[in-house]
Design an enzyme around this catalytic site. Structure first.
Site, PDB file in Angstrom:
ATOM      1  N   MET A 116      12.244  -8.639  38.891  1.00 24.75           N
ATOM      2  CA  MET A 116      13.248  -9.136  37.939  1.00 24.75           C
ATOM      3  C   MET A 116      14.468  -9.701  38.675  1.00 24.75           C
ATOM      4  O   MET A 116      15.606  -9.525  38.227  1.00 24.75           O
ATOM      5  CB  MET A 116      13.680  -8.017  36.978  1.00 24.75           C
ATOM      6  CG  MET A 116      12.541  -7.545  36.097  1.00 24.75           C
ATOM      7  SD  MET A 116      12.968  -6.105  35.096  1.00 24.75           S
ATOM      8  CE  MET A 116      12.679  -4.776  36.243  1.00 24.75           C
TER       9      MET A 116
ATOM     10  N   LYS B  46       8.304  -7.748  25.506  1.00 23.52           N
ATOM     11  CA  LYS B  46       9.560  -7.505  26.218  1.00 23.52           C
ATOM     12  C   LYS B  46       9.764  -8.488  27.343  1.00 23.52           C
ATOM     13  O   LYS B  46       8.881  -8.737  28.136  1.00 23.52           O
ATOM     14  CB  LYS B  46       9.501  -6.123  26.859  1.00 23.52           C
ATOM     15  CG  LYS B  46       9.904  -5.026  25.962  1.00 23.52           C
ATOM     16  CD  LYS B  46      10.188  -3.844  26.840  1.00 23.52           C
ATOM     17  CE  LYS B  46      10.123  -2.575  26.072  1.00 23.52           C
ATOM     18  NZ  LYS B  46      10.024  -1.449  26.968  1.00 23.52           N
TER      19      LYS B  46
ATOM     20  N   ASP C  26       2.833  -5.871  26.088  1.00 24.41           N
ATOM     21  CA  ASP C  26       4.059  -6.582  26.468  1.00 24.41           C
ATOM     22  C   ASP C  26       3.764  -8.038  26.798  1.00 24.41           C
ATOM     23  O   ASP C  26       2.632  -8.405  27.122  1.00 24.41           O
ATOM     24  CB  ASP C  26       4.664  -5.937  27.716  1.00 24.41           C
ATOM     25  CG  ASP C  26       5.355  -4.623  27.401  1.00 24.41           C
ATOM     26  OD1 ASP C  26       5.547  -4.331  26.218  1.00 24.41           O
ATOM     27  OD2 ASP C  26       5.696  -3.914  28.361  1.00 24.41           O
TER      28      ASP C  26
HETATM   29  N1  SAH Z   1       5.550  -2.784  35.743  1.00 25.97           N
HETATM   30  C1  SAH Z   1       5.478  -4.073  36.373  1.00 25.97           C
HETATM   31  C2  SAH Z   1       6.852  -4.657  36.618  1.00 25.97           C
HETATM   32  C3  SAH Z   1       7.623  -4.941  35.351  1.00 25.97           C
HETATM   33  S1  SAH Z   1       9.170  -5.659  35.685  1.00 25.97           S
HETATM   34  C4  SAH Z   1       4.702  -3.960  37.689  1.00 25.97           C
HETATM   35  O1  SAH Z   1       4.404  -2.849  38.137  1.00 25.97           O
HETATM   36  O2  SAH Z   1       4.376  -4.988  38.256  1.00 25.97           O
HETATM   37  C5  SAH Z   1       8.786  -7.362  35.515  1.00 25.97           C
HETATM   38  C6  SAH Z   1       8.891  -8.068  36.846  1.00 25.97           C
HETATM   39  O3  SAH Z   1       7.724  -7.838  37.619  1.00 25.97           O
HETATM   40  C7  SAH Z   1       8.981  -9.576  36.744  1.00 25.97           C
HETATM   41  O4  SAH Z   1      10.310  -9.996  36.459  1.00 25.97           O
HETATM   42  C8  SAH Z   1       8.561  -9.980  38.128  1.00 25.97           C
HETATM   43  O5  SAH Z   1       9.600  -9.801  39.050  1.00 25.97           O
HETATM   44  C9  SAH Z   1       7.475  -8.968  38.433  1.00 25.97           C
HETATM   45  N2  SAH Z   1       6.124  -9.475  38.126  1.00 25.97           N
HETATM   46  C10 SAH Z   1       5.215  -8.889  37.337  1.00 25.97           C
HETATM   47  N3  SAH Z   1       4.066  -9.593  37.317  1.00 25.97           N
HETATM   48  C11 SAH Z   1       4.258 -10.664  38.110  1.00 25.97           C
HETATM   49  C12 SAH Z   1       3.454 -11.762  38.512  1.00 25.97           C
HETATM   50  N4  SAH Z   1       2.192 -11.905  38.089  1.00 25.97           N
HETATM   51  N5  SAH Z   1       3.993 -12.679  39.345  1.00 25.97           N
HETATM   52  C13 SAH Z   1       5.238 -12.541  39.799  1.00 25.97           C
HETATM   53  N6  SAH Z   1       6.051 -11.526  39.465  1.00 25.97           N
HETATM   54  C14 SAH Z   1       5.579 -10.583  38.639  1.00 25.97           C
END
Ligand code: SAH
Length: 312
Positions: free
Chosen positions: A221, A108, A86
């Site tokens: 998100m 995505k 992704d």
């Molecule tokens: N599965 C992922 C989340 C996916 S949804 C997890 O467990 O982290 C995607 C959201 O995750 C982004 O919109 C943001 O809100 C957050 N996110 C993921 N990585 C990030 C990062 N390095 N810094 C800030 N927000 C992050």
């Protein structure tokens, strides 16, 4: 003890490394990275069962810093014939994929799918049927707002053998790298992970139940919905002075942590780029004292974000 008997085999001779866990880990990872160009010859043994032909590993890559990958994730990347990943997976982690491995970006984003979910499922099933060792690589943890469950349901229905490697989710990795403990005996006895982006026909979070005191709220998100989130929390009684942080690119070299109060949430979010995580709760005020990562940069950024808001 399996963990302590890790061998890293370059060329043909296995070498045993220090039994002191941190030295051993550092040596092993450094050697792995140094040998990356010929990683097909390097095997990490004894960590997880080797990935089998036709098997799919659903792997969480963590929030971006390569050191936050698990050993099992690193092993899966090393053994894969194809990695389907992704947009959220950082370039530092993609750089760990060996050169013989096919990479397929299915990019995505919250409001944009470059490859429809049905096609992603087909790609996984086709590659597995061809006898390849497949890694499905997702940001953070696949089971936390990662649609990992939905993808596995399709694999299970198609009789594909799979395994799951958990990753460090953004709520944990990003707050830790921002110096914000999610719980603290003085400020927060509970934490909730919530999404700011729902399916078009889906339910919105029940904000009324999320304004409880002594509670940390982490919104995934939520950047584009920050203004509505701010409004909903205020309407349900949260103080406008409640500390908030917007963490952009958490744990990565370009991490930015923008701190303020609930009344400033939408304006802080407007200044942040994707990916960004919203953190709401008294624990946020600890970041002032507990910041440790990119320390000088973080102080300057937080100060300039607040000055910017004060001057408006
Ligand atoms: N599965 C992922 C989340 C996916 S949804 C997890 O467990 O982290 C995607 C959201 O995750 C982004 O919109 C943001 O809100 C957050 N996110 C993921 N990585 C990030 C990062 N390095 N810094 C800030 N927000 C992050």
């Amino acid at each position: 003890m399996a963990l302590f008997s890790l061998f890293l085999k370059a060329d043909t001779t296995p070498r045993r490394y220090s039994r002191r866990p941190m030295n051993w880990l550092r040596q092993s990872i450094n050697l792995f990275l140094a040998d990356r160009a010929k990683t097909r010859d390097v095997h990490i043994l004894g960590v997880a069962e080797p990935l089998k032909e036709g098997e799919v590993a659903l792997v969480g890559a963590g929030p971006g810093a390569p050191e936050l990958l698990t050993l099992a994730a690193l092993q899966m990347l090393n053994e894969a014939d194809v990695v389907v990943y992704d947009r959220l997976v950082s370039s530092e982690i993609l750089n760990l994929i060996h050169s013989d491995c096919q990479r397929i970006c299915v990019g995505k984003a919250a409001s944009y799918h470059s490859v429809p979910q049905s096609r992603i499922n087909e790609i996984l099933i086709e590659r597995s049927a061809a006898g390849l060792r497949v890694v499905r690589l997702k940001g953070g943890d696949s089971f936390i707002f990662g649609r990992g469950g939905e993808e596995l349901e399709q694999l299970a229905r198609s009789g594909v053998k799979f395994r799951v490697v958990p990753g460090i989710t953004a709520a944990s990795g990003c707050t830790t790298y921002a110096g914000i403990p999610l719980t603290h005996r003085d400020y927060s006895q509970a934490v909730t992970f919530v999404t700011g982006h729902c399916k078009k026909d889906g339910k919105s979070p029940d904000w009324a139940s999320l304004v409880a005191s002594n509670h940390t709220l982490v919104v995934y998100m939520g950047r584009l919905a920050a203004s509505q989130i701010q409004q909903s929390l205020k309407e349900h009684g949260m103080s406008e002075r409640m500390p908030v942080a917007v963490i952009e690119n958490g744990s990565r070299h370009n991490q930015r942590v923008l701190c303020g109060h609930l009344s400033q949430l939408s304006r802080l979010a407007e200044q942040a780029a994707s990916p960004a995580l919203l953190v709401i709760g008294e624990v946020v005020k600890l970041s002032e004292e507990l910041s440790w990562f990119n320390f000088a940069d973080q102080k300057n950024l937080a100060a300039s974000a607040l000055n910017h808001l004060d001057n408006e």
